[in-house]
Design a protein around this motif. Structure first.
Motif, mmCIF file in Angstrom:
data_model
loop_
_atom_site.group_PDB
_atom_site.id
_atom_site.type_symbol
_atom_site.label_atom_id
_atom_site.label_comp_id
_atom_site.label_asym_id
_atom_site.label_seq_id
_atom_site.Cartn_x
_atom_site.Cartn_y
_atom_site.Cartn_z
ATOM 1 N N VAL A 1 1.094 -1.216 -0.083
ATOM 2 C CA VAL A 1 -0.103 -0.133 0.265
ATOM 3 C C VAL A 1 1.121 1.523 -0.224
ATOM 4 O O VAL A 1 2.041 0.923 0.105
ATOM 5 C CB VAL A 1 -0.943 -0.105 0.992
ATOM 6 C CG1 VAL A 1 -2.037 -1.304 1.350
ATOM 7 C CG2 VAL A 1 -0.217 0.269 2.646
ATOM 8 N N ALA A 2 0.341 2.007 -0.420
ATOM 9 C CA ALA A 2 0.984 3.481 -0.046
ATOM 10 C C ALA A 2 -0.095 4.193 1.429
ATOM 11 O O ALA A 2 -0.705 4.026 0.869
ATOM 12 C CB ALA A 2 0.657 4.097 -1.597
ATOM 13 N N GLY A 3 1.137 5.204 1.561
ATOM 14 C CA GLY A 3 0.820 5.974 2.638
ATOM 15 C C GLY A 3 2.780 6.034 3.587
ATOM 16 O O GLY A 3 3.278 6.779 3.070
ATOM 17 N N THR B 1 -2.672 4.964 5.994
ATOM 18 C CA THR B 1 -2.959 4.384 5.105
ATOM 19 C C THR B 1 -4.983 5.761 4.735
ATOM 20 O O THR B 1 -5.508 5.715 6.066
ATOM 21 C CB THR B 1 -3.371 3.361 3.770
ATOM 22 O OG1 THR B 1 -4.746 2.817 4.177
ATOM 23 C CG2 THR B 1 -2.365 2.597 3.913
ATOM 24 N N ALA B 2 -5.614 6.223 3.547
ATOM 25 C CA ALA B 2 -6.470 6.186 3.499
ATOM 26 C C ALA B 2 -7.442 5.416 4.128
ATOM 27 O O ALA B 2 -8.815 6.103 4.938
ATOM 28 C CB ALA B 2 -7.061 6.619 2.552
ATOM 29 N N LYS B 3 -7.782 3.828 4.375
ATOM 30 C CA LYS B 3 -8.518 3.318 4.343
ATOM 31 C C LYS B 3 -8.034 2.148 6.444
ATOM 32 O O LYS B 3 -9.221 1.398 6.385
ATOM 33 C CB LYS B 3 -8.863 2.770 3.492
ATOM 34 C CG LYS B 3 -9.281 3.130 2.314
ATOM 35 C CD LYS B 3 -9.439 1.724 1.031
ATOM 36 C CE LYS B 3 -9.687 2.382 0.030
ATOM 37 N NZ LYS B 3 -10.091 1.255 -1.360
ATOM 38 N N GLY B 4 -7.290 3.235 7.499
ATOM 39 C CA GLY B 4 -6.663 2.928 8.001
ATOM 40 C C GLY B 4 -5.196 2.528 7.945
ATOM 41 O O GLY B 4 -4.247 1.926 6.775
#
Length: 268
Positions: free
Chosen positions: A74-76, A100-103
């Motif tokens: 993932v990116a983050g 990330t944007a989703k957790g």
């Protein structure tokens, strides 16, 4: 008149049979005999003799199964580093935590191994597929070390099975402790690219370093063991270095090639 008298004298004795025959001197016969004997000996040596040769190439000590680059799925932003460099972890162990944007997502090891390098730090922004760690595939502390020698491709066919290998280890003073002994375990007959070497060693810089002079062939060397040395391996000196060897140590390997007859050099 003088030339006419000489011509008449030659006609009177055209064959010069009255002149004594001069044979070769003893010194001449001796030189001829020595030359003939030397030529015969050289011809026999060229057919029945053999000449040993070696090839030297860069090498690295590993645990034989190589390494892999752990990539972030993932990116983050990295919020926590959950593993330490040098730590040995089982498969599916947490290494990083990425927000990330989703957790939060935990990046885990794929196979069991030792963390040989960490490329991510807390607060760092990473992209999907970024290399975050290098993991050496070793499950147990007693797993033996091997050496991988990256030999020029043109020499691969001349390496016989179980050929002897001398390894000059970078971290060991060779003048004091000698060289590390080993034998060829296997030869990869296909030349390797920088990407393949990087994937095996888990280090992109090493891939570029080992392919500077062309794509080499990987030769796996089994190190000779010894219970009489501190390192557990056999050295050209009696005791070897007073400390253990570690993986990912650079070395130079000298591999003995197949013996050749001198006459083979003359044949097409």
């Amino acid at each position: 008149m003088q030339f006419r008298q000489q011509a008449l004298a030659k006609l009177q004795s055209p064959e010069e049979l009255d002149l004594p025959v001069r044979f070769a001197r003893p010194q001449g016969w001796l030189v001829l005999s020595v030359t003939v004997v030397a030529m015969v000996a050289a011809s026999m040596w060229a057919v029945t003799g053999s000449v040993a040769s070696t090839v030297s190439a860069p090498a690295i000590l590993t645990h034989g199964q190589g390494s892999y680059l752990l990539q972030s799925p993932v990116a983050g932003q990295v919020t926590a580093v959950l593993a330490r460099q040098g730590e040995r972890l089982p498969a599916n162990s947490p290494v990083l935590k990425v927000r990330t944007a989703k957790g939060d997502t935990v990046v885990r090891t794929v196979d069991a191994g030792r963390i040989s390098a960490l490329a991510a730090t807390v607060g760092q922004i990473i992209q999907t597929g970024a290399n975050v760690a290098a993991v050496e595939k070793v499950a147990h502390t007693k797993d033996p070390l091997y050496a991988t020698v990256y030999v020029p491709a043109e020499n691969a066919a001349s390496i016989p099975a179980h050929a002897s290998v001398d390894l000059t280890v970078q971290s060991v003073p060779s003048q004091e402790y000698g060289v590390l002994r080993g034998h060829v375990k296997s030869v990869d007959r296909s030349a390797q690219s920088a990407q393949q070497i990087s994937a095996f060693l888990g280090d992109s810089q090493l891939g570029e370093q080992f392919t500077k002079k062309g794509r080499p062939v990987a030769v796996t060397v089994r190190l000779d063991t010894s219970s009489a040395t501190k390192s557990g391996y056999r050295w050209s000196s009696a005791d070897g270095p007073p400390y253990a060897l570690t993986s990912m140590t650079m070395a130079t390997g000298s591999i003995r090639l197949a013996d050749q007859r001198p006459v083979d050099w003359l044949l097409p």
